[in-house]
Design a protein around this motif. Structure first.
Motif, PDB file in Angstrom:
ATOM      1  N   TYR A 135       0.797  -1.225   0.000  1.00 26.03           N
ATOM      2  CA  TYR A 135       0.000   0.000   0.000  1.00 26.03           C
ATOM      3  C   TYR A 135       0.833   1.281   0.000  1.00 26.03           C
ATOM      4  CZ  TYR A 135      -4.215  -2.676   1.020  1.00 26.03           C
ATOM      5  OH  TYR A 135      -5.268  -3.530   0.949  1.00 26.03           O
ATOM      6  N   ASN A 136       1.885   1.314   0.828  1.00 22.48           N
ATOM      7  CA  ASN A 136       2.662   2.552   0.903  1.00 22.48           C
ATOM      8  C   ASN A 136       4.152   2.255   0.834  1.00 22.48           C
ATOM      9  OD1 ASN A 136       3.839   2.435   3.659  1.00 22.48           O
ATOM     10  ND2 ASN A 136       1.710   2.580   4.323  1.00 22.48           N
ATOM     11  N   GLU A 137       4.923   3.274   0.509  1.00 23.79           N
ATOM     12  CA  GLU A 137       6.353   3.103   0.289  1.00 23.79           C
ATOM     13  C   GLU A 137       7.088   2.645   1.543  1.00 23.79           C
ATOM     14  OE1 GLU A 137       9.928   5.440  -2.007  1.00 23.79           O
ATOM     15  OE2 GLU A 137       8.306   6.610  -1.147  1.00 23.79           O
ATOM     16  N   HIS A 138       6.726   3.187   2.689  1.00 20.55           N
ATOM     17  CA  HIS A 138       7.390   2.808   3.942  1.00 20.55           C
ATOM     18  C   HIS A 138       7.231   1.309   4.208  1.00 20.55           C
ATOM     19  CE1 HIS A 138       9.000   3.200   7.975  1.00 20.55           C
ATOM     20  NE2 HIS A 138       7.938   2.554   8.425  1.00 20.55           N
TER      21      HIS A 138
ATOM     22  N   THR B 134       7.410   2.613  -7.744  1.00 16.71           N
ATOM     23  CA  THR B 134       5.983   2.904  -7.813  1.00 16.71           C
ATOM     24  C   THR B 134       5.391   2.029  -8.901  1.00 16.71           C
ATOM     25  OG1 THR B 134       6.377   5.182  -7.140  1.00 16.71           O
ATOM     26  CG2 THR B 134       4.269   4.711  -8.189  1.00 16.71           C
ATOM     27  N   ASN B 135       4.327   1.336  -8.592  1.00 15.90           N
ATOM     28  CA  ASN B 135       3.686   0.415  -9.528  1.00 15.90           C
ATOM     29  C   ASN B 135       2.906   1.222 -10.576  1.00 15.90           C
ATOM     30  OD1 ASN B 135       2.285  -1.593 -10.847  1.00 15.90           O
ATOM     31  ND2 ASN B 135       1.294  -2.401  -9.018  1.00 15.90           N
ATOM     32  N   PRO B 136       3.258   1.123 -11.861  1.00 18.66           N
ATOM     33  CA  PRO B 136       2.532   1.881 -12.878  1.00 18.66           C
ATOM     34  C   PRO B 136       1.087   1.412 -13.046  1.00 18.66           C
ATOM     35  CG  PRO B 136       4.097   0.394 -13.909  1.00 18.66           C
ATOM     36  CD  PRO B 136       4.337   0.328 -12.425  1.00 18.66           C
ATOM     37  N   PHE B 137       0.743   0.248 -12.498  1.00 18.70           N
ATOM     38  CA  PHE B 137      -0.608  -0.289 -12.619  1.00 18.70           C
ATOM     39  C   PHE B 137      -1.410  -0.153 -11.326  1.00 18.70           C
ATOM     40  CE2 PHE B 137       2.231  -2.711 -15.410  1.00 18.70           C
ATOM     41  CZ  PHE B 137       1.677  -2.355 -16.630  1.00 18.70           C
ATOM     42  N   ARG B 138      -0.963   0.729 -10.437  1.00 18.36           N
ATOM     43  CA  ARG B 138      -1.638   0.916  -9.138  1.00 18.36           C
ATOM     44  C   ARG B 138      -3.021   1.538  -9.337  1.00 18.36           C
ATOM     45  NH1 ARG B 138       1.747   4.937 -10.159  1.00 18.36           N
ATOM     46  NH2 ARG B 138       1.099   7.075  -9.820  1.00 18.36           N
ATOM     47  N   GLN B 139      -3.805   1.491  -8.275  1.00 22.25           N
ATOM     48  CA  GLN B 139      -5.093   2.193  -8.262  1.00 22.25           C
ATOM     49  C   GLN B 139      -4.810   3.682  -8.431  1.00 22.25           C
ATOM     50  OE1 GLN B 139      -7.205   1.699  -4.593  1.00 22.25           O
ATOM     51  NE2 GLN B 139      -8.657   3.291  -5.062  1.00 22.25           N
ATOM     52  N   PRO B 140      -5.505   4.367  -9.323  1.00 25.02           N
ATOM     53  CA  PRO B 140      -5.154   5.767  -9.614  1.00 25.02           C
ATOM     54  C   PRO B 140      -5.487   6.776  -8.516  1.00 25.02           C
ATOM     55  CG  PRO B 140      -7.076   5.105 -10.864  1.00 25.02           C
ATOM     56  CD  PRO B 140      -6.574   3.880 -10.172  1.00 25.02           C
ATOM     57  N   HIS B 141      -6.338   6.434  -7.583  1.00 22.67           N
ATOM     58  CA  HIS B 141      -6.722   7.374  -6.526  1.00 22.67           C
ATOM     59  C   HIS B 141      -6.121   6.935  -5.200  1.00 22.67           C
ATOM     60  CE1 HIS B 141      -9.472   9.370  -9.199  1.00 22.67           C
ATOM     61  NE2 HIS B 141      -9.973   8.184  -9.536  1.00 22.67           N
TER      62      HIS B 141
ATOM     63  N   GLN C 220      -0.958   6.525   0.062  1.00 22.36           N
ATOM     64  CA  GLN C 220      -1.284   5.106  -0.007  1.00 22.36           C
ATOM     65  C   GLN C 220      -2.108   4.847  -1.255  1.00 22.36           C
ATOM     66  OE1 GLN C 220      -0.705   2.864   3.780  1.00 22.36           O
ATOM     67  NE2 GLN C 220      -2.848   3.288   3.692  1.00 22.36           N
ATOM     68  N   PHE C 221      -1.765   3.776  -1.947  1.00 18.66           N
ATOM     69  CA  PHE C 221      -2.493   3.337  -3.129  1.00 18.66           C
ATOM     70  C   PHE C 221      -2.621   1.822  -3.052  1.00 18.66           C
ATOM     71  CE2 PHE C 221       0.027   7.029  -4.303  1.00 18.66           C
ATOM     72  CZ  PHE C 221      -0.904   7.841  -4.933  1.00 18.66           C
TER      73      PHE C 221
END
Length: 119
Positions: A63-66, A85-92, A103-104
Motif C-alpha cells: 500500500y505505501n512506500e514505507h 511505484t507500480n505503474p498499474f496501481r489504483q489511480p486514486h 497510499q495506493f
C-alpha cells in the motif's frame, strides 16, 4: 508458445503446500498483491521458500512506500533496491487518517530473486 497460469488461493501453511507444489512442480513465479510481508507472520514460509529457491521469482505489491521498504528488505539488498511505484496501481489515493503517507492499492512493487526473462 503457450502460457499456462495456475491460480491457487488460500493461506500459506494452512491450506496451501508451503513448497508450492500444485501438481505441476516448482512455480516460475509467486505473486502477492498488497501482501504486507512484514506485518503478517503467515508470509514467513513464503520468504523462506524464495530464499531457498533462487530460481523462483517473487513479485509483491504494498500500500505505501514505507511498508514496501520494510517488506522488500526481507528479500535482501537487491529486493530492497527493486522497490518502485507500480505503474498499474489504483489511480486514486486511499484515505488514511492515522498517517500522512500516500497510499495506493498495489501502489508499490518489489521483486525477490529478480532475473532476466528469456525470449
Amino acid at each position: 508458445s503457450n502460457l499456462t497460469i495456475l491460480v491457487e488461493s488460500g493461506t500459506y501453511n494452512e491450506s496451501l503446500d508451503p513448497n508450492f507444489d500444485c501438481g505441476t512442480g516448482q512455480p516460475d513465479m509467486v505473486i502477492g498483491l498488497n501482501a504486507g510481508l512484514f506485518a503478517y507472520g503467515s508470509w514467513r514460509s513464503v520468504i523462506e521458500y524464495l530464499d531457498a529457491n533462487n530460481g523462483v521469482v517473487g513479485v509483491f505489491t504494498d500500500y505505501n512506500e514505507h511498508s514496501g521498504v520494510n517488506c522488500a528488505s526481507l528479500g535482501g539488498g537487491l529486493a530492497r533496491e527493486s522497490l518502485v511505484t507500480n505503474p498499474f496501481r489504483q489511480p486514486h489515493a486511499m484515505p488514511v487518517y492515522s498517517m500522512n503517507l500516500p497510499q495506493f492499492s498495489n501502489g508499490f512493487m518489489y521483486v525477490f530473486n529478480e532475473k532476466e526473462l528469456e525470449m
